[in-house]
Design an enzyme around this catalytic site. Structure first.
Site, PDB file in Angstrom:
ATOM      1  CE  LYS A 182      -7.461  -0.378   5.686  1.00 54.45           C
ATOM      2  NZ  LYS A 182      -7.873   0.665   6.644  1.00 54.45           N
ATOM      3  N   GLY A 208       1.556   4.753   3.553  1.00 61.54           N
ATOM      4  CA  GLY A 208       1.550   4.650   5.016  1.00 61.54           C
ATOM      5  C   GLY A 208       2.971   4.508   5.530  1.00 61.54           C
ATOM      6  CB  SER A 209       4.285   3.338   8.750  1.00 61.01           C
ATOM      7  OG  SER A 209       3.930   1.970   8.821  1.00 61.01           O
ATOM      8  CB  VAL A 266       2.377  -0.880   7.465  1.00 61.97           C
ATOM      9  CG1 VAL A 266       1.250  -1.553   6.688  1.00 61.97           C
ATOM     10  CG2 VAL A 266       2.015  -0.766   8.939  1.00 61.97           C
ATOM     11  N   GLY A 267       4.621  -0.983   5.149  1.00 61.66           N
ATOM     12  CA  GLY A 267       4.950  -1.156   3.734  1.00 61.66           C
ATOM     13  C   GLY A 267       5.841  -2.370   3.504  1.00 61.66           C
ATOM     14  CD  GLU A 302       4.939   7.132  -3.134  1.00 60.95           C
ATOM     15  OE1 GLU A 302       5.747   7.694  -2.361  1.00 60.95           O
ATOM     16  OE2 GLU A 302       5.211   6.841  -4.305  1.00 60.95           O
TER      17      GLU A 302
END
Ligand code: UN1
Length: 495
Positions: free
Chosen positions: A175, A228-229, A232-233, A250
């Site tokens: 995605k 990503g951020s 969110v991680g 990451e």
């Protein structure tokens, strides 16, 4: 009419079962719609996972070197289509053509590395404690891997994950970010053209909150690789990690460059300009803080401001442009909010701090390169990742204070020190707490065959890039072969 792009699920280009679509807009010119994309939902992800499961056995049983040869072809096709991919990428993401060419090159390098690595998916042979017994380890694929990627490296970051995942024998549900789905679609076309079996790679477009979440929550996804951020991680880690899935994260950065009093200031200036304003500051490795020794502070700051004023904003497709737009208006608003907070909390705005307008910039999401001084740990613009062209200049009275300031952050991705003193360089390499440290180079520009990743809130200990990525996408299997013909109890059961 803009182009209607598709998902790729179970070997077919198809619409989403949701029936919904979203647009991919050029950030330099909002009137330019790159394409419309299906908005994937839980049903699409279900079908994608089922296809990837079905493909897994054939794919894992294919000789690794044959999988590697497909990666060689992937590299060849990317090379042949480099300019087309770079232009499409600039159109949907905004960064300047030299940078999108570099982004594609990183994908080419990653493909050729995978070609070589396929013949080095090695285990170990280890002596047994017993006679006539042979011990060894091998690496086995994980199964179905969910790959969720950001928009700032629309081709390179997907290749960092897809290529080692596939080369290791996993099948994939991919995605890409909703801001850069066209480049990702072309990449999947390239993988299929090169010979990846149709069911082994599945592409589902859509927003993270719905499509990404469906992947993370799916019981038959065995591992997640996400860039990503940090916010969110952490959610992904809690959900997927809670189900004992393997998770590679990451995340953000708040990277600093130290400029010592003995540094080559011309070199340092070039490095800071490129590190802070390359990709319009939208790299997780971007230089967002520069810590300057007080002896050279005034001189460096003056030159930095003058040089930043010379940077040209515009469409990344135009010659002579240094900075493209930021990714969209929401990002521009968020960056501007940070700048206002920075001033309110006592930072001194010395350059920029505005939407960039006029000269053909009005139809895009442009923000002026921005410099603050008087920034201290604890201020929002010091502590949080801004992901835009905003640089904080800080002063240090000594090497020790510079290192302390550099480390005074919850993030730990990249860092740099400019010095000609070998002692300072080696102490910095030892005492800076980040995953990556550069000496006399900018904080950005990682090489594709080197391990990439950070400490603290930047990640969860895994590395991408080079051989390190292959450790994440495979597991160790331990093998014992007893050729004694008798029951040999292990030593623990013997003594
Ligand atoms: C990122 O911004 O997520 O080191 C990755 C660099 C690039 C990769 C950045 N090669 O700047």
């Amino acid at each position: 009419m803009s182009k209607a792009y598709m998902n790729y699920i179970a070997g077919e280009w198809c619409d989403s079962e949701s029936g919904k679509r979203f647009d991919d807009i050029n950030p330099a010119d909002h009137g330019d719609v790159v394409g419309s994309f299906p908005q994937g939902n839980v049903q699409d992800v279900d079908r994608a996972v089922a296809a990837a499961q079905e493909a897994f056995d054939d794919w894992r049983l294919m000789p690794a070197l044959t999988r590697g040869e497909i990666m060689k072809r992937v590299g060849d096709i990317l090379l042949a289509r480099k300019e087309e991919l770079a232009r499409l990428q600039t159109r949907e993401m905004g960064k300047v053509l030299v940078e999108t060419r570099g982004d594609v090159q990183e994908g080419i390098d990653t493909a050729y590395f995978a070609f070589g690595q396929a013949s080095r998916l090695t285990g170990q042979t280890i002596p047994s404690e017993l006679p006539n017994k042979f011990n060894m380890t091998t690496r086995i694929p994980l199964g179905v891997v969910g790959i969720i990627t950001p928009w700032n490296f629309p081709l390179a970051i997907p290749t960092w994950k897809l290529f080692p995942a596939l080369t290791s024998g996993n099948t994939v549900v991919f995605k890409p970010a909703s801001d850069t789905p066209a480049t990702a679609t072309l990449l999947v076309e390239v993988l299929l053209e090169a010979g990846i079996p149709p069911l082994a790679i599945n592409l589902v477009h859509g927003p993270g909150a719905e499509t990404g979440k469906a992947i993370v929550d799916h019981p038959h996804i065995d591992a997640i690789s996400f860039t990503g951020s940090s916010a969110v991680g952490k959610v992904i880690n809690a959900t997927a990690g809670g189900e004992l899935k393997r998770v590679s994260l990451e995340l953000g950065g708040k990277n600093a460059a130290i400029i010592m009093d003995d540094a080559d200031l011309d070199l340092a200036l070039e490095g800071v300009l490129w590190g802070a304003f390359g990709t319009t500051g939208q790299r997780c490795t971007a230089t967002s803080r520069v810590i300057v020794h007080e002896q050279v502070y005034d001189d460096f700051l003056e030159r930095l401001i003058e040089a930043t004023k010379q940077l040209r904003l515009g469409s990344g497709l135009d010659d002579g442009v240094d900075l493209g737009p930021v990714i969209n208006d929401a990002a521009r608003d968020r960056i501007h909010q940070y700048v206002q907070t920075g001033s309110q909390e006592g930072g001194k705005l010395v350059l920029g701090g505005r939407f960039a307008q006029g000269d053909g910039l009005d139809s895009g999401s442009f923000y002026e390169p921005t410099i603050f001084t008087d920034v201290l740990p604890g201020m929002t613009i010091h502590d949080e990742e801004i992901f835009g062209p905003v640089l904080a200049v800080m002063k240090a009275t000594s090497f020790t204070e510079a290192i302390e300031l550099l480390n005074a952050t919850d993030y730990g991705l990249s860092s740099s020190i400019y010095t000609n003193d070998v002692q300072a360089a080696f102490r910095a390499m030892r005492d800076i707490h980040t995953g990556i440290t550069y000496v006399n180079g900018p904080t950005i520009g990682a090489e594709a065959h080197m391990p990439f990743g950070g400490v603290k809130n930047t990640g969860n200990g895994h590395r991408e890039g080079g051989a390190a990525a292959y450790e994440f996408f495979s597991e160790v299997k331990t093998l014992y072969v007893d050729y004694s013909g008798t029951l040999q109890r292990a030593q623990i059961d013997n003594r």
